[in-house]
Design a protein around this motif. Structure first.
Motif, mmCIF file in Angstrom:
data_model
loop_
_atom_site.group_PDB
_atom_site.id
_atom_site.type_symbol
_atom_site.label_atom_id
_atom_site.label_comp_id
_atom_site.label_asym_id
_atom_site.label_seq_id
_atom_site.Cartn_x
_atom_site.Cartn_y
_atom_site.Cartn_z
ATOM 1 N N PRO A 187 0.854 -1.250 -0.131
ATOM 2 C CA PRO A 187 0.076 0.035 -0.021
ATOM 3 C C PRO A 187 0.961 1.214 -0.044
ATOM 4 O O PRO A 187 1.999 1.418 0.779
ATOM 5 C CB PRO A 187 -0.577 -0.082 1.336
ATOM 6 C CG PRO A 187 -0.203 -1.160 2.148
ATOM 7 C CD PRO A 187 0.574 -1.909 1.205
ATOM 8 N N ALA A 188 0.391 2.298 -0.743
ATOM 9 C CA ALA A 188 1.314 3.424 -0.995
ATOM 10 C C ALA A 188 0.447 4.675 0.060
ATOM 11 O O ALA A 188 1.072 5.673 0.079
ATOM 12 C CB ALA A 188 1.326 4.001 -2.240
ATOM 13 N N SER A 189 -0.695 4.260 0.423
ATOM 14 C CA SER A 189 -1.439 5.018 1.283
ATOM 15 C C SER A 189 -2.498 4.631 2.161
ATOM 16 O O SER A 189 -2.812 3.265 1.587
ATOM 17 C CB SER A 189 -2.142 6.372 0.162
ATOM 18 O OG SER A 189 -3.414 5.913 -0.194
ATOM 19 N N GLU A 190 -3.065 5.101 2.952
ATOM 20 C CA GLU A 190 -4.048 4.626 3.987
ATOM 21 C C GLU A 190 -5.714 4.119 3.092
ATOM 22 O O GLU A 190 -5.928 3.014 3.724
ATOM 23 C CB GLU A 190 -4.171 5.512 5.130
ATOM 24 C CG GLU A 190 -3.338 5.683 6.319
ATOM 25 C CD GLU A 190 -2.946 4.348 6.814
ATOM 26 O OE1 GLU A 190 -4.172 3.555 7.262
ATOM 27 O OE2 GLU A 190 -1.889 3.753 7.031
ATOM 28 N N ASP A 191 -5.391 4.806 2.131
ATOM 29 C CA ASP A 191 -6.844 4.544 1.290
ATOM 30 C C ASP A 191 -6.686 3.555 0.387
ATOM 31 O O ASP A 191 -7.536 3.481 -0.711
ATOM 32 C CB ASP A 191 -7.610 5.951 0.997
ATOM 33 C CG ASP A 191 -6.845 6.417 0.023
ATOM 34 O OD1 ASP A 191 -5.678 6.114 -0.285
ATOM 35 O OD2 ASP A 191 -7.362 7.516 -0.590
ATOM 36 N N SER A 192 -5.653 2.903 0.240
ATOM 37 C CA SER A 192 -5.209 1.872 -0.688
ATOM 38 C C SER A 192 -6.004 0.591 -0.612
ATOM 39 O O SER A 192 -6.439 0.300 0.640
ATOM 40 C CB SER A 192 -3.791 1.357 -0.669
ATOM 41 O OG SER A 192 -3.700 -0.001 -1.430
#
Ligand code: CO
Length: 152
Positions: free
Chosen positions: A75-80
């Protein structure tokens, strides 16, 4: 009743022609650089460059073992979408991807065959591919992706 000569474009012959092979198996990892050691080091697979895929907010590392391709997905961000998967299940096999000639045509065929989809239209994947996901409720719990790869 259908027969082998059935000319129905959504019939069994069309389904057999849809999938050209396995494109990759994707493995969800929380830390790509930590996971790389096992695959590139101990297992001796050949790694490419890490690519950020904005559409899915993930970093992808392609690994090759002969003709086979493994993708480590972080994941590259929390919303991935991978963030939730890791929280629920920990790391592990995330999806398998089928190689198709035309992902939008394949989606149209599967929709007509009554297969539930996550993506109603294709979207951009890693390395210039077009991709779409089928719904795991339609595939016995296996998340499946269709990949149209111009590099093939
Ligand atoms: Co994939």
């Amino acid at each position: 009743m259908s027969s082998p000569g059935d000319s129905n474009p959504d019939g069994p012959e069309a389904l057999r022609a849809l999938v050209r092979g396995l494109h990759h198996v994707a493995i969800a990892v929380s830390d790509l650089e930590a996971a790389r050691g096992l695959y590139e080091g101990a297992l001796g697979l050949t790694a490419g460059q890490v690519e950020f895929v904005p559409d899915q907010r993930v970093n992808v590392l392609v690994l090759r073992a002969g003709a086979q391709r493994i993708e480590l997905v972080e994941p590259a961000s929390e919303d991935s979408p991978i963030t939730g998967f890791l929280a629920r299940r920990g790391g592990g096999i995330h999806h398998l991807a089928w190689r198709v000639d035309d992902v939008d045509a394949a989606l149209e065929h599967l929709r007509a065959a009554g297969v539930r989809l996550i993506d109603e239209a294709s979207r951009p994947g890693a390395h210039g591919t077009r991709v779409a996901f089928l719904h795991p409720k339609a595939t016995g719990g296996v998340l499946m992706e269709l990949v149209e790869d111009p590099n093939d």
